[in-house]
Write an enzyme that holds these catalytic residues in place. Structure first.
Site, PDB file in Angstrom:
ATOM      1  N   THR A 121      -1.603   2.647   1.697  1.00  0.00           N
ATOM      2  CA  THR A 121      -0.868   1.389   1.872  1.00  0.00           C
ATOM      3  C   THR A 121       0.262   1.350   0.851  1.00  0.00           C
ATOM      4  O   THR A 121       0.008   1.343  -0.358  1.00  0.00           O
ATOM      5  CB  THR A 121      -1.828   0.195   1.669  1.00  0.00           C
ATOM      6  OG1 THR A 121      -2.898   0.332   2.604  1.00  0.00           O
ATOM      7  CG2 THR A 121      -1.118  -1.127   1.875  1.00  0.00           C
ATOM      8  N   PHE A 155      -6.115   1.218   9.045  1.00  0.00           N
ATOM      9  CA  PHE A 155      -6.680  -0.132   9.192  1.00  0.00           C
ATOM     10  C   PHE A 155      -8.205  -0.126   9.153  1.00  0.00           C
ATOM     11  O   PHE A 155      -8.824  -1.134   9.470  1.00  0.00           O
ATOM     12  CB  PHE A 155      -6.198  -0.760  10.503  1.00  0.00           C
ATOM     13  CG  PHE A 155      -4.726  -1.048  10.493  1.00  0.00           C
ATOM     14  CD1 PHE A 155      -4.246  -2.244   9.969  1.00  0.00           C
ATOM     15  CD2 PHE A 155      -3.808  -0.122  10.980  1.00  0.00           C
ATOM     16  CE1 PHE A 155      -2.889  -2.517   9.938  1.00  0.00           C
ATOM     17  CE2 PHE A 155      -2.450  -0.379  10.958  1.00  0.00           C
ATOM     18  CZ  PHE A 155      -1.990  -1.583  10.426  1.00  0.00           C
ATOM     19  N   CYS A 266      -8.586  -3.577  -1.239  1.00  0.00           N
ATOM     20  CA  CYS A 266      -7.370  -3.788  -0.432  1.00  0.00           C
ATOM     21  C   CYS A 266      -6.774  -5.183  -0.545  1.00  0.00           C
ATOM     22  O   CYS A 266      -5.647  -5.329  -1.011  1.00  0.00           O
ATOM     23  CB  CYS A 266      -7.662  -3.452   1.022  1.00  0.00           C
ATOM     24  SG  CYS A 266      -7.956  -1.679   1.249  1.00  0.00           S
TER      25      CYS A 266
HETATM   26  N1  NAD Z   1     -10.563   1.688   1.211  1.00  0.00           N
HETATM   27  C1  NAD Z   1     -10.152   1.088   2.316  1.00  0.00           C
HETATM   28  O1  NAD Z   1     -10.905   0.382   2.979  1.00  0.00           O
HETATM   29  C2  NAD Z   1      -8.744   1.254   2.800  1.00  0.00           C
HETATM   30  C3  NAD Z   1      -8.409   0.873   4.113  1.00  0.00           C
HETATM   31  C4  NAD Z   1      -7.092   1.024   4.540  1.00  0.00           C
HETATM   32  C5  NAD Z   1      -6.132   1.534   3.675  1.00  0.00           C
HETATM   33  N2  NAD Z   1      -6.479   1.879   2.403  1.00  0.00           N
HETATM   34  C6  NAD Z   1      -5.426   2.444   1.538  1.00  0.00           C
HETATM   35  O2  NAD Z   1      -5.595   3.858   1.509  1.00  0.00           O
HETATM   36  C7  NAD Z   1      -5.280   4.374   0.209  1.00  0.00           C
HETATM   37  C8  NAD Z   1      -6.479   5.124  -0.350  1.00  0.00           C
HETATM   38  O3  NAD Z   1      -7.552   4.200  -0.522  1.00  0.00           O
HETATM   39  P1  NAD Z   1      -9.041   4.694  -0.870  1.00  0.00           P
HETATM   40  O4  NAD Z   1      -9.880   3.459  -0.902  1.00  0.00           O
HETATM   41  O5  NAD Z   1      -9.415   5.808   0.035  1.00  0.00           O
HETATM   42  O6  NAD Z   1      -8.812   5.244  -2.350  1.00  0.00           O
HETATM   43  P2  NAD Z   1      -9.851   6.023  -3.296  1.00  0.00           P
HETATM   44  O7  NAD Z   1      -9.563   5.558  -4.659  1.00  0.00           O
HETATM   45  O8  NAD Z   1     -11.230   5.890  -2.739  1.00  0.00           O
HETATM   46  O9  NAD Z   1      -9.416   7.554  -3.144  1.00  0.00           O
HETATM   47  C9  NAD Z   1      -8.202   8.050  -3.563  1.00  0.00           C
HETATM   48  C10 NAD Z   1      -8.400   9.519  -3.924  1.00  0.00           C
HETATM   49  O10 NAD Z   1      -7.107  10.108  -4.159  1.00  0.00           O
HETATM   50  C11 NAD Z   1      -7.274  11.088  -5.159  1.00  0.00           C
HETATM   51  N3  NAD Z   1      -5.963  11.485  -5.723  1.00  0.00           N
HETATM   52  C12 NAD Z   1      -5.183  10.832  -6.621  1.00  0.00           C
HETATM   53  N4  NAD Z   1      -4.063  11.533  -6.872  1.00  0.00           N
HETATM   54  C13 NAD Z   1      -4.116  12.644  -6.082  1.00  0.00           C
HETATM   55  C14 NAD Z   1      -3.239  13.738  -5.877  1.00  0.00           C
HETATM   56  N5  NAD Z   1      -2.077  13.830  -6.506  1.00  0.00           N
HETATM   57  N6  NAD Z   1      -3.611  14.710  -5.000  1.00  0.00           N
HETATM   58  C15 NAD Z   1      -4.786  14.624  -4.342  1.00  0.00           C
HETATM   59  N7  NAD Z   1      -5.648  13.602  -4.489  1.00  0.00           N
HETATM   60  C16 NAD Z   1      -5.324  12.627  -5.356  1.00  0.00           C
HETATM   61  C17 NAD Z   1      -8.218  10.435  -6.143  1.00  0.00           C
HETATM   62  O11 NAD Z   1      -8.815  11.386  -7.008  1.00  0.00           O
HETATM   63  C18 NAD Z   1      -9.204   9.771  -5.178  1.00  0.00           C
HETATM   64  O12 NAD Z   1     -10.286  10.634  -4.881  1.00  0.00           O
HETATM   65  C19 NAD Z   1      -4.850   3.163  -0.611  1.00  0.00           C
HETATM   66  O13 NAD Z   1      -3.459   3.030  -0.542  1.00  0.00           O
HETATM   67  C20 NAD Z   1      -5.517   2.000   0.094  1.00  0.00           C
HETATM   68  O14 NAD Z   1      -4.834   0.789  -0.103  1.00  0.00           O
HETATM   69  C21 NAD Z   1      -7.751   1.770   1.957  1.00  0.00           C
END
Ligand code: NAD
Length: 446
Positions: A121, A155, A266
């Protein structure tokens, strides 16, 4: 098709497992070597229903691999998905460090045409920054390789993420190039067979759509919480009001449950980031600011009720706490209302005996062996000798408990119900003092 996903968190792992299950060959890249080692051993680091089995099946079939080797990742996938975190920076705006680091990495290693797909996001205009970062890395290498940047916001809902990905309500594709629309259509085809759910638009609109969706949902929650606080003062029952308005199809029943505030990774950060973006454009996003403020106040509400009930004398008291995760069916405790409540209680000298069906490890990681916190082995153990019970997460197993047992375990029969799980008049008949959210009794809280 070959797909690389940067970021093996909630979004990266679910996306990877679902794409692999459709027959694609997926390489998941993460900078967290410990996480990758666990995944390579077959351990799934997060709790998401159905995810373990999906990852196991697809890893065994050779369709899903895990690595810290970014060069291998860039060489592998025609699609390079960015699913890294975008946490709030100090001023609340989305921190793009990880997203731009991935763009830079792709630029360092790219050798042939790639479609760079942002699933994280990200604020409106990020695609331009991704392009700039990639182009700068290419310029440093003094090479020219073709690539496209697409916005494809995610989403999925934690707790129902696999179903959401497998049967999406919509797939948003933000692009300025018909070639990428066709490629993304192919990638999502297995999940949209029933009918086309691809919504193709320009990149900025796609980026804004994600924030608009989360801001709308957060607004519904804060609106209902505002109404709940009014209902409490009017002597009305917000649960009756909820059903009364939900029956209007223009309003609907979903997402109008009052409670002790929204949390998670989020809504809080996305509402903040959108209103900070607005500020940068010299626009005062009054509704967004209010949504955030109402939620911050709501997360304090259970504590205020507890504080008032015990006449401000919380030193030496013990609260049983049911629910640590920010919502059921996940172990995610980011910005969870449970944290605000526990931290307030600790500050006032109380201790907490907490239980959550799946978030105990996460609580241990978050708080370690913190004084004042006992992690109970089950819901019943959390009650033993406590002064009162507070419920913060609406897990199914908390919905119909043995109230006689609760009465016999607690020092005094008091329940603070942050999710309105119980019927106040039934509990009154059982001799239990009950505090819900927005339910009748007139409590002057401010
Ligand atoms: N969690 C949700 O329900 C959800 C739903 C929709 C959108 N999102 C969006 O998706 C994105 C990710 O969310 P998440 O909850 O999966 O995050 P998370 O924190 O669970 O996972 C992110 C991962 O990215 C890794 N990372 C960081 N820098 C990196 C790099 N340079 N190369 C490779 N890996 C790297 C981290 O080590 C971590 O494992 C965010 O922008 C969030 O807003 C999340």
């Amino acid at each position: 098709m070959r797909v690389t996903i940067f970021g093996s968190g909630y979004v990266g792992l679910v996306t990877g497992a679902c794409l692999a299950d459709a027959g694609n060959h997926v390489v998941c890249v993460d900078v967290d070597a410990k996480k990758i080692a666990r995944l390579q051993r077959g351990e799934v680091p997060i709790h998401e229903p159905g995810l373990d089995g999906l990852i196991k099946r697809n890893s065994e079939a050779g369709r899903m691999e895990f690595t810290t080797d970014a060069a291998k990742g860039v060489a592998h996938g025609l699609f390079q998905l960015i699913a890294v975190g975008t946490p709030p920076g100090e001023d609340g705006s989305a921190d793009l460090t990880h997203v731009l680091a991935v763009a830079n990495t792709i630029g360092q290693h790219i050798g042939e045409y790639r479609v760079v797909v942002t699933k994280s996001t990200v604020p409106v205009g990020t695609a331009d920054k991704v392009r700039a970062s990639l182009t700068a890395a290419l310029a440093k290498r003094n090479v020219g390789v073709e690539y496209d940047v697409v916005s494809n916001p995610e989403f999925l809902k934690e707790g129902a993420a696999i179903a959401d990905f497998m049967k999406p309500d919509r797939v948003i594709i933000g692009t300025d190039n018909p070639r990428t629309t066709e490629l993304l259509r192919l990638l999502y085809e297995p999940f949209t067979r029933n009918h086309d759910r691809l919504l193709v638009m320009d990149i900025r609109s796609a980026e804004l759509t994600k924030y608009a969706a989360n801001a709308m949902l957060a607004t519904k929650i804060s609106f209902m919480n505002e109404l709940a606080n009014l209902a409490e003062r009017f002597g009305a029952d917000i649960e009756k009001v909820r059903v009364g308005i939900g029956s209007d199809p223009r309003i609907g029943y979903s997402f109008i449950y009052p409670g002790c505030g929204y949390g998670g990774s989020c809504f809080p950060k996305d509402v903040k980031a959108l209103s900070r973006s607005a500020r940068e454009l010299n626009y005062d996003a009054a509704i967004l600011e209010a949504v955030e403020n109402v939620n911050a106040r709501q997360k304090e509400l259970l504590f205020k009720k507890i504080h008032r009930h015990f006449d401000g004398k919380l030193g030496g008291r013990t609260l049983a706490l049911w629910g640590l995760a920010f919502k059921p069916n996940t172990d995610d405790m980011r910005e969870a209302p449970s944290r605000a409540l526990m931290e307030d209680l600790w500050e006032h000298g109380a201790t907490v005996q907490a239980y959550d069906p799946v978030a105990m490890d996460e609580a241990r990681r978050t708080y370690g062996d913190r004084k004042g916190l006992t992690l109970a082995k089950n819901a019943n153990a959390a009650l033993a000798g406590a002064d009162a019970l507070a419920i913060v997460t609406e897990w199914q197993e908390f919905r119909s408990p043995d109230f006689d047992n609760i009465k016999s375990q607690l020092k005094s029969p008091v329940i603070f119900d942050g999710r309105n799980l119980y019927d106040p008049s039934y509990l009154a008949r059982l001799g239990i003092t009950y505090y819900g959210i927005g339910r009748g009794k007139r409590l002057e809280l401010n």
